[in-house]
Write a protein that holds these residues in place. Sequence first.
Motif, PDB file in Angstrom:
ATOM      1  N   ASP A   8      10.069  84.013   2.435  1.00 50.54           N
ATOM      2  CA  ASP A   8      10.142  85.498   2.752  1.00 50.54           C
ATOM      3  C   ASP A   8      10.026  85.643   4.271  1.00 50.54           C
ATOM      4  O   ASP A   8      10.389  86.856   4.837  1.00 50.54           O
ATOM      5  N   ASP A   9       9.916  84.579   5.241  1.00 46.62           N
ATOM      6  CA  ASP A   9       9.398  84.849   6.513  1.00 46.62           C
ATOM      7  C   ASP A   9      10.907  84.296   7.049  1.00 46.62           C
ATOM      8  O   ASP A   9      11.096  82.988   7.126  1.00 46.62           O
ATOM      9  N   GLU A  10      11.693  85.156   7.652  1.00 51.15           N
ATOM     10  CA  GLU A  10      12.899  84.772   8.383  1.00 51.15           C
ATOM     11  C   GLU A  10      12.714  83.844   9.607  1.00 51.15           C
ATOM     12  O   GLU A  10      13.581  83.228   9.999  1.00 51.15           O
ATOM     13  N   THR A  14      11.513  78.064  12.587  1.00 53.60           N
ATOM     14  CA  THR A  14      12.127  77.955  13.871  1.00 53.60           C
ATOM     15  C   THR A  14      11.267  77.967  15.076  1.00 53.60           C
ATOM     16  O   THR A  14      11.851  78.189  16.058  1.00 53.60           O
ATOM     17  N   GLU A  15      10.167  77.599  14.732  1.00 53.80           N
ATOM     18  CA  GLU A  15       9.124  77.080  16.002  1.00 53.80           C
ATOM     19  C   GLU A  15       9.867  76.012  16.813  1.00 53.80           C
ATOM     20  O   GLU A  15      10.388  75.161  16.396  1.00 53.80           O
ATOM     21  N   GLN A  16       9.548  76.332  18.160  1.00 50.28           N
ATOM     22  CA  GLN A  16      10.202  75.368  19.048  1.00 50.28           C
ATOM     23  C   GLN A  16       8.826  74.774  19.885  1.00 50.28           C
ATOM     24  O   GLN A  16       7.686  75.417  20.085  1.00 50.28           O
ATOM     25  N   PRO A  17       9.078  73.331  20.404  1.00 52.04           N
ATOM     26  CA  PRO A  17       8.001  72.877  21.244  1.00 52.04           C
ATOM     27  C   PRO A  17       7.691  73.692  22.672  1.00 52.04           C
ATOM     28  O   PRO A  17       8.340  74.593  23.034  1.00 52.04           O
ATOM     29  N   ILE A 106      12.833  86.542  24.601  1.00 47.36           N
ATOM     30  CA  ILE A 106      11.811  86.902  23.633  1.00 47.36           C
ATOM     31  C   ILE A 106      12.663  87.232  22.311  1.00 47.36           C
ATOM     32  O   ILE A 106      12.059  87.019  21.114  1.00 47.36           O
ATOM     33  N   ALA A 107      13.909  87.404  22.164  1.00 51.59           N
ATOM     34  CA  ALA A 107      14.736  87.567  20.873  1.00 51.59           C
ATOM     35  C   ALA A 107      14.457  86.640  19.756  1.00 51.59           C
ATOM     36  O   ALA A 107      14.337  86.866  18.627  1.00 51.59           O
ATOM     37  N   PRO A 108      14.545  85.360  20.153  1.00 47.39           N
ATOM     38  CA  PRO A 108      14.504  84.244  18.903  1.00 47.39           C
ATOM     39  C   PRO A 108      13.287  84.332  18.335  1.00 47.39           C
ATOM     40  O   PRO A 108      13.238  84.060  17.255  1.00 47.39           O
ATOM     41  N   GLY A 109      12.162  85.126  18.940  1.00 48.05           N
ATOM     42  CA  GLY A 109      10.693  85.349  18.256  1.00 48.05           C
ATOM     43  C   GLY A 109      10.465  86.553  17.605  1.00 48.05           C
ATOM     44  O   GLY A 109       9.378  86.766  17.333  1.00 48.05           O
ATOM     45  N   LEU A 110      11.573  87.311  17.380  1.00 45.78           N
ATOM     46  CA  LEU A 110      11.321  88.683  16.936  1.00 45.78           C
ATOM     47  C   LEU A 110      12.103  88.461  15.541  1.00 45.78           C
ATOM     48  O   LEU A 110      13.058  87.862  15.389  1.00 45.78           O
TER      49      LEU A 110
END
Length: 265
Positions: A8-10, A14-17, A106-110
């Motif tokens: 359920d979490d989009e 997708t976490e990055q180092p 910041i967009a990839p983390g939203l």
Amino acid sequence: MSNKPDSDDELAGTEQPFVQHLMELRDRLIYSIIGLAVCMAALALWPGPSGLIDLIAIPIRAHMPPEARLIAVGVFSPFFVPLKVLAMAAVLLSLPWWMYQLWSFIAPGLYSHEKRFAVPLITLGSLLAYAGIAFVQFFVLDKMFGFIQKFTPASVAATPDIASYVEAILGLYLAFGLAFQVPIVVVLLVKMGMVSVQKLRDFRGYFIVGAFIVAAIVTPPDVISQLALAVPMIVLYEAGIWGAQLFVKRTQAEGEEASDEKTAS
């Protein structure tokens, strides 16, 4: 404990180092500086540092004798002052590009709903900054210098130093550009759950007093510029409350729709 990403979490998986985040930040800063350099080069070609100086000097020249000119007292002022004005104009011109680089970082983390909210907010913040600076250039400075000239004795020749003049208007540009961000701050406070719309309404009286105190501190000691900063801040605070109220209603509606969809499924 399971490490399986939540379906359920989009953003799950997708976490990055941390190092990759630093590299992305470096790239965005480089792109921003390149954009600033391009704007400086373009403005250096047209209208040029002299043209920019003539533009920002219009408000004070309108209240000086036709034969009077701004003077350069410092030895290096004829070189550094136009360079400072050129850099300031380049920063303003490249502001949307800087906002785009910030957004790209910041967009990839939203989440999707946060992206829909962030894009208009960043755009509105840039437009409000431009509006605040334009308000200074085309209204505040003209009224302020007109007010000051009324108190200048006839035996005194008003020939301001260009360096002090540029520093004064840069301070006003910054003050009004930041003050016009009041609606953005108000909406963000509500979005982050730090304050409610009702609390903002209750705080209205304190904000009005605070607006006049801030205006008295950051503007020159004349009534015109102080009112010109305090009154828009109060109006924008009310606009922020209105925008925050709309945001709360919209997010509640989206939450209710999502809840109905889950119930139906």
